[in-house]
Design a protein around this motif. Structure first.
Motif, PDB file in Angstrom:
ATOM      1  N   MET A 239       2.056  10.874 -14.978  1.00 60.88           N
ATOM      2  CA  MET A 239       3.488  10.749 -14.662  1.00 60.88           C
ATOM      3  C   MET A 239       3.899  11.794 -13.636  1.00 60.88           C
ATOM      4  O   MET A 239       3.242  12.820 -13.498  1.00 60.88           O
ATOM      5  CB  MET A 239       4.319  10.964 -15.938  1.00 60.88           C
TER       6      MET A 239
ATOM      7  N   GLN B 154       0.586   6.772  -7.194  1.00 66.27           N
ATOM      8  CA  GLN B 154       1.468   5.604  -7.262  1.00 66.27           C
ATOM      9  C   GLN B 154       2.904   6.004  -7.613  1.00 66.27           C
ATOM     10  O   GLN B 154       3.844   5.279  -7.283  1.00 66.27           O
ATOM     11  CB  GLN B 154       0.951   4.602  -8.293  1.00 66.27           C
ATOM     12  N   CYS B 155       3.075   7.138  -8.314  1.00 71.81           N
ATOM     13  CA  CYS B 155       4.421   7.582  -8.723  1.00 71.81           C
ATOM     14  C   CYS B 155       5.078   8.507  -7.703  1.00 71.81           C
ATOM     15  O   CYS B 155       6.235   8.893  -7.874  1.00 71.81           O
ATOM     16  CB  CYS B 155       4.350   8.297 -10.076  1.00 71.81           C
TER      17      CYS B 155
ATOM     18  N   SER C  18      14.421  12.115 -13.464  1.00 76.02           N
ATOM     19  CA  SER C  18      13.586  10.906 -13.593  1.00 76.02           C
ATOM     20  C   SER C  18      12.142  11.279 -13.921  1.00 76.02           C
ATOM     21  O   SER C  18      11.627  12.269 -13.399  1.00 76.02           O
ATOM     22  CB  SER C  18      13.552  10.125 -12.273  1.00 76.02           C
ATOM     23  N   THR C  19      11.515  10.459 -14.753  1.00 77.85           N
ATOM     24  CA  THR C  19      10.067  10.570 -14.971  1.00 77.85           C
ATOM     25  C   THR C  19       9.464   9.208 -14.659  1.00 77.85           C
ATOM     26  O   THR C  19       9.824   8.212 -15.292  1.00 77.85           O
ATOM     27  CB  THR C  19       9.742  10.949 -16.437  1.00 77.85           C
ATOM     28  N   LEU C  20       8.576   9.157 -13.666  1.00 79.77           N
ATOM     29  CA  LEU C  20       7.919   7.888 -13.329  1.00 79.77           C
ATOM     30  C   LEU C  20       6.506   7.892 -13.902  1.00 79.77           C
ATOM     31  O   LEU C  20       5.795   8.892 -13.800  1.00 79.77           O
ATOM     32  CB  LEU C  20       7.840   7.691 -11.813  1.00 79.77           C
ATOM     33  N   ALA C  21       6.128   6.779 -14.514  1.00 79.91           N
ATOM     34  CA  ALA C  21       4.795   6.659 -15.107  1.00 79.91           C
ATOM     35  C   ALA C  21       4.094   5.436 -14.539  1.00 79.91           C
ATOM     36  O   ALA C  21       4.747   4.451 -14.197  1.00 79.91           O
ATOM     37  CB  ALA C  21       4.910   6.508 -16.628  1.00 79.91           C
ATOM     38  N   GLN C  22       2.780   5.505 -14.428  1.00 81.49           N
ATOM     39  CA  GLN C  22       2.003   4.306 -14.082  1.00 81.49           C
ATOM     40  C   GLN C  22       1.259   3.908 -15.341  1.00 81.49           C
ATOM     41  O   GLN C  22       0.598   4.739 -15.979  1.00 81.49           O
ATOM     42  CB  GLN C  22       1.036   4.593 -12.932  1.00 81.49           C
TER      43      GLN C  22
ATOM     44  N   GLN D 246       7.510  13.892 -12.561  1.00 83.09           N
ATOM     45  CA  GLN D 246       8.928  14.144 -12.866  1.00 83.09           C
ATOM     46  C   GLN D 246       9.633  14.626 -11.607  1.00 83.09           C
ATOM     47  O   GLN D 246       9.067  15.380 -10.818  1.00 83.09           O
ATOM     48  CB  GLN D 246       9.041  15.205 -13.966  1.00 83.09           C
ATOM     49  N   TYR D 247      10.881  14.184 -11.469  1.00 83.33           N
ATOM     50  CA  TYR D 247      11.698  14.529 -10.300  1.00 83.33           C
ATOM     51  C   TYR D 247      12.859  15.436 -10.717  1.00 83.33           C
ATOM     52  O   TYR D 247      13.253  15.465 -11.894  1.00 83.33           O
ATOM     53  CB  TYR D 247      12.223  13.243  -9.654  1.00 83.33           C
TER      54      TYR D 247
ATOM     55  N   ALA E 160      -2.695   7.272 -10.555  1.00 83.84           N
ATOM     56  CA  ALA E 160      -1.376   7.041 -11.161  1.00 83.84           C
ATOM     57  C   ALA E 160      -0.329   7.963 -10.523  1.00 83.84           C
ATOM     58  O   ALA E 160       0.773   7.524 -10.169  1.00 83.84           O
ATOM     59  CB  ALA E 160      -1.447   7.292 -12.666  1.00 83.84           C
ATOM     60  N   ILE E 161      -0.682   9.232 -10.356  1.00 80.78           N
ATOM     61  CA  ILE E 161       0.251  10.197  -9.748  1.00 80.78           C
ATOM     62  C   ILE E 161       0.605   9.730  -8.332  1.00 80.78           C
ATOM     63  O   ILE E 161       1.766   9.706  -7.944  1.00 80.78           O
ATOM     64  CB  ILE E 161      -0.375  11.616  -9.715  1.00 80.78           C
TER      65      ILE E 161
END
Ligand code: NDP
Ligand code: MG
Length: 398
Positions: free
Chosen positions: A259, A159-160, A266-270, A261-262, A156-157
């Protein structure tokens, strides 16, 4: 041309899911080699269905394997044995992809052999990376291996992360605007069990994970939160970040698999249904996407997502792992070896559930740290830690 796949640990839970994904894409992938350890009948069933060229079993199962393959008219399948056989198939010139899914330290040398042979390595066997992190990552870089995480959180990480982030080049994503990695944990079967009841839990209860169906060792690791500890160390190596950039978040539904975080907020999650076929298919086909039997997530059904910090008082193993990676050197190797012995002792009802972290703590404290830049040093400390853990358990039982 079909790609040849070698499945180390084909008879296990990850092996099952891998074979399921491969069967759906038989026009693109051929099963070249499969390995098993105790479950020979299951290995034979796999041979009947997938027709590999080679199988690897322990020496003491060679005769039984040969007889059973003969009975099914599969005498053309080559039988290799033991660690030598595992290393041979994982680095075989005809193999394109290696699924590293043996459980525990037994997977280290064959996984490392696959990395050294420059294969596409789908890494499920987190213990191998925990033990040999720096060496494994350096060897991947040196030999142009493509190391892809199968552990659902790390997948997941990955992918994010930015699309041009390359694990095997050992670059740090921190240079690409990442501020924090959020490693999610289900919390395991004892998330709500009071501290004083943990002493009574049985192996059967510990192996009954609420969301995932897995092998017994990783199920116990999930129950103690050592799985998250091993994954914390795994994340540090795979993504070349120090432990302070990795926050563990308990998320009981296991819908968000981790997840990133940028720095811009932004926080991106798969997200996805908890089924290992998804990360396996992702790692197998990356950067392409392929179908799996996993149904798409229905957010109207899975509409509640909860988060909480981990309870390190009830589950001290996570903190032990964090300290081990902070100390570095052979400490992660010691942690892993002591955990393997302690989990085995718990599964065989020689110690209580709450003793697992006590064994690990004892062994870590009993060991002087040294640098882990040599495989011999790692292997000798693995043996030493197992011996110390066994002695402690025996003394405790008297
Ligand atoms: P299983 O116990 O189901 O399978 C383990 C596999 O390793 C089996 O094929 C087993 O053979 C083989 N094996 C066991 N001991 C040895 C040995 N000494 N030498 C050679 N082979 C051996 O485990 P899982 O499939 O659940 O897990 C495999 C790895 O993947 C672990 O490292 C785990 O942490 C990781 N992982 C698993 C996930 C999951 O959902 N299951 C998720 C993320 C990571 P046999 O069965 O024939 O005895
Ligand atoms: Mg995981």
């Amino acid at each position: 041309m079909r790609q040849n796949v070698c499945i180390l640990g084909a008879t296990g839970s990850i092996g099952d899911s891998t074979l399921k994904v491969l069967a759906q894409h038989a026009e693109h992938y051929a099963v070249f080699a499969v390995t098993g350890y105790h479950r020979i009948d299951k290995l034979i069933e796999i041979c009947i269905e997938h027709r590999p060229k080679v199988v690897v079993v322990p020496q003491n199962k060679q005769q039984e394997t040969w007889q059973k393959l003969q009975q099914h008219g599969l005498s053309n399948i080559e039988i290799l044995t033991d660690e030598q056989g595992l290393v041979h198939v994982s680095s075989h010139a005809d193999v394109d992809v290696v699924m590293a899914a043996i459980v525990g330290a037994a997977g280290l040398l064959p996984t490392l052999a696959a990395v050294r042979a420059g294969k596409r390595v789908l890494l499920a066997n987190k213990e191998a990376l925990v033990m040999s992190g720096d060496i494994m990552m350096q060897e991947a870089q040196k030999n142009n291996a493509l190391l892809l995480p199968v552990d659902s959180e790390h997948n997941a990480i990955f992918q994010c992360l930015p699309h041009d982030y390359n694990i095997s080049k050992n670059s740090t994503p921190l240079k690409q605007g990442i501020s924090q990695v959020l490693l999610t944990a289900s919390g395991g079967p004892f998330l709500h069990t009071p501290a004083d009841e943990l002493i009574k839990v049985t192996p059967a209860q510990a192996c009954k994970h609420p969301n995932w169906s897995m092998g017994r060792k990783i199920s116990v690791d999930s129950a103690t939160l050592m799985n998250k500890g091993l994954e914390l160390i795994e994340a540090c190596h795979l993504f070349n970040i120090c432990e302070s950039y990795v926050t563990v978040v308990v998320h009981p539904q296991s819908i968000i698999h981790s997840m990133v975080q940028y720095i811009d907020g932004s926080t991106l999650a798969q997200m996805g249904n908890p089924d290992m076929c998804t990360p396996i298919a992702h790692a197998l086909a990356w950067p392409q996407r392929i179908h799996t039997p996993v149904p798409a997530l229905d957010l109207f059904v899975n509409h509640q997502l909860d988060f909480q910090p981990p309870d390190t008082q009830r589950f001290p193993a996570l903190q032990l792992a964090r300290e081990a990676i902070k100390e570095g050197g052979v400490m992660p190797t010691i942690l892993n070896a002591a955990n393997e012995i302690a989990v085995d002792a718990f599964l065989n009802e020689k110690i209580k559930f709450t003793d697992i972290s006590k064994v690990i703590d004892y062994v870590l404290n009993a060991t002087s740290n040294v640098a882990a830049n040599d495989l011999e040093v790692i292997l000798s400390h693995d043996i030493l830690a197992r011996r110390t853990a066994n002695t402690y358990i025996q003394r405790k039982g008297q």
